[in-house]
Scaffold this motif. Structure first.
Motif, short mmCIF file in Angstrom:
data_model
loop_
_atom_site.label_atom_id
_atom_site.label_comp_id
_atom_site.label_asym_id
_atom_site.label_seq_id
_atom_site.Cartn_x
_atom_site.Cartn_y
_atom_site.Cartn_z
N LEU A 151 0.81 -1.21 0.00
CA LEU A 151 0.00 0.00 0.00
C LEU A 151 0.85 1.27 0.00
N PRO A 152 1.96 1.33 0.75
CA PRO A 152 2.78 2.55 0.71
C PRO A 152 3.24 2.91 -0.71
N GLU A 153 3.53 1.90 -1.52
CA GLU A 153 3.95 2.15 -2.90
C GLU A 153 2.84 2.85 -3.68
N LEU A 154 1.61 2.39 -3.53
CA LEU A 154 0.47 3.01 -4.20
C LEU A 154 0.25 4.42 -3.67
N GLN A 155 0.30 4.58 -2.36
CA GLN A 155 0.10 5.90 -1.77
C GLN A 155 1.15 6.89 -2.28
N GLN A 156 2.38 6.44 -2.39
CA GLN A 156 3.46 7.30 -2.90
C GLN A 156 3.21 7.68 -4.36
N ALA A 157 2.82 6.71 -5.17
CA ALA A 157 2.55 6.98 -6.58
C ALA A 157 1.41 7.98 -6.73
N ILE A 158 0.38 7.85 -5.91
CA ILE A 158 -0.75 8.77 -5.98
C ILE A 158 -0.32 10.16 -5.53
N ALA A 159 0.44 10.22 -4.43
CA ALA A 159 0.92 11.51 -3.93
C ALA A 159 1.77 12.22 -4.98
N GLU A 160 2.66 11.49 -5.65
CA GLU A 160 3.49 12.09 -6.68
C GLU A 160 2.67 12.57 -7.86
N LYS A 161 1.66 11.81 -8.24
CA LYS A 161 0.78 12.20 -9.34
C LYS A 161 0.02 13.46 -8.98
N MET A 162 -0.44 13.53 -7.74
CA MET A 162 -1.21 14.69 -7.30
C MET A 162 -0.36 15.96 -7.28
N LYS A 163 0.92 15.81 -7.03
CA LYS A 163 1.83 16.98 -7.02
C LYS A 163 1.95 17.58 -8.42
N THR A 164 1.86 16.73 -9.44
CA THR A 164 2.04 17.21 -10.82
C THR A 164 0.73 17.65 -11.45
N GLN A 165 -0.37 17.40 -10.82
CA GLN A 165 -1.68 17.78 -11.35
C GLN A 165 -2.01 19.22 -10.98
N ALA A 166 -2.55 19.95 -11.90
CA ALA A 166 -3.00 21.30 -11.60
C ALA A 166 -4.28 21.20 -10.76
N PRO A 167 -4.46 22.08 -9.82
CA PRO A 167 -5.69 22.05 -9.04
C PRO A 167 -6.89 22.29 -9.96
N THR A 168 -7.96 21.61 -9.68
CA THR A 168 -9.19 21.78 -10.48
C THR A 168 -10.10 22.75 -9.78
N ASP A 169 -10.79 23.51 -10.57
CA ASP A 169 -11.76 24.45 -10.01
C ASP A 169 -13.00 23.69 -9.61
#
Length: 171
Positions: A151-169
């Motif tokens: 699970l930590p691997e998935l959580q890390q991958a999601i966290a990294e993806k979220m850092k590169t995503q622009a915030p949505t309105d």
């Protein structure tokens, strides 16, 4: 996690019968339309489901899943009667039998249904049915353990993806 056991019940019901892959194209989660089936095909599908102890396996699986959920989350004990009522209403054999007959009659010919039923009446077929709930339970435990271990691997991958995503309105 609360929906996991519902999925598991469905899988356990059909697991002893999973001897062949589905030939029906994916429907995107929508139930396949009811297709007229012959009386012989209906009878053969019902005999297969009976030979595979589908009704008994479903009841045992439901009991095991509820017990497991309560063991993992003792607070759910208070709502066990409501959970059982819900499952009885929507997931019991009487609620699902017709859908299961239709499913197997769509996927297998009358001859194939009869051959499968004949197999489940043999000693190895009976053993398969008897062992399937235990095998399904052990398989689920293996899957849960592997998911928790990684699970930590998935959580890390999601966290990294979220850092590169622009915030949505949000409106």
């Amino acid at each position: 996690m609360k929906y996991f056991w519902i999925l598991t019940v469905g899988l356990a019901l059909t697991a002893p019968l999973a001897q062949a892959q589905s030939t029906t194209p994916a429907t995107g989660g929508a139930p396949a339309p009811a297709v007229p089936i012959s009386a012989g095909q209906r009878k053969a599908a019902e005999e297969l489901l009976t030979a595979a102890n589908s009704e008994q396996n479903l009841a045992v699986t439901i009991d095991r899943m509820l017990a497991s959920q309560i063991e993992q989350n003792p607070g759910m004990k208070a709502v066990e009667p409501e959970m059982r009522a819900y499952i009885t209403k929507y997931m019991s054999w009487s609620a699902m039998k017709e859908d299961m007959v239709q499913l197997y009659a769509r996927e297998f010919t009358e001859k194939e249904l009869k051959e499968l039923a004949k197999f489940y009446q043999t000693p190895i077929g009976r053993k398969t049915i008897e062992k399937m709930p235990q095998l399904m339970g052990a398989s689920m435990e293996i899957g849960q353990r592997r998911m928790q271990e990684h699970l930590p691997e998935l959580q890390q991958a999601i966290a990294e993806k979220m850092k590169t995503q622009a915030p949505t309105d949000v409106k």
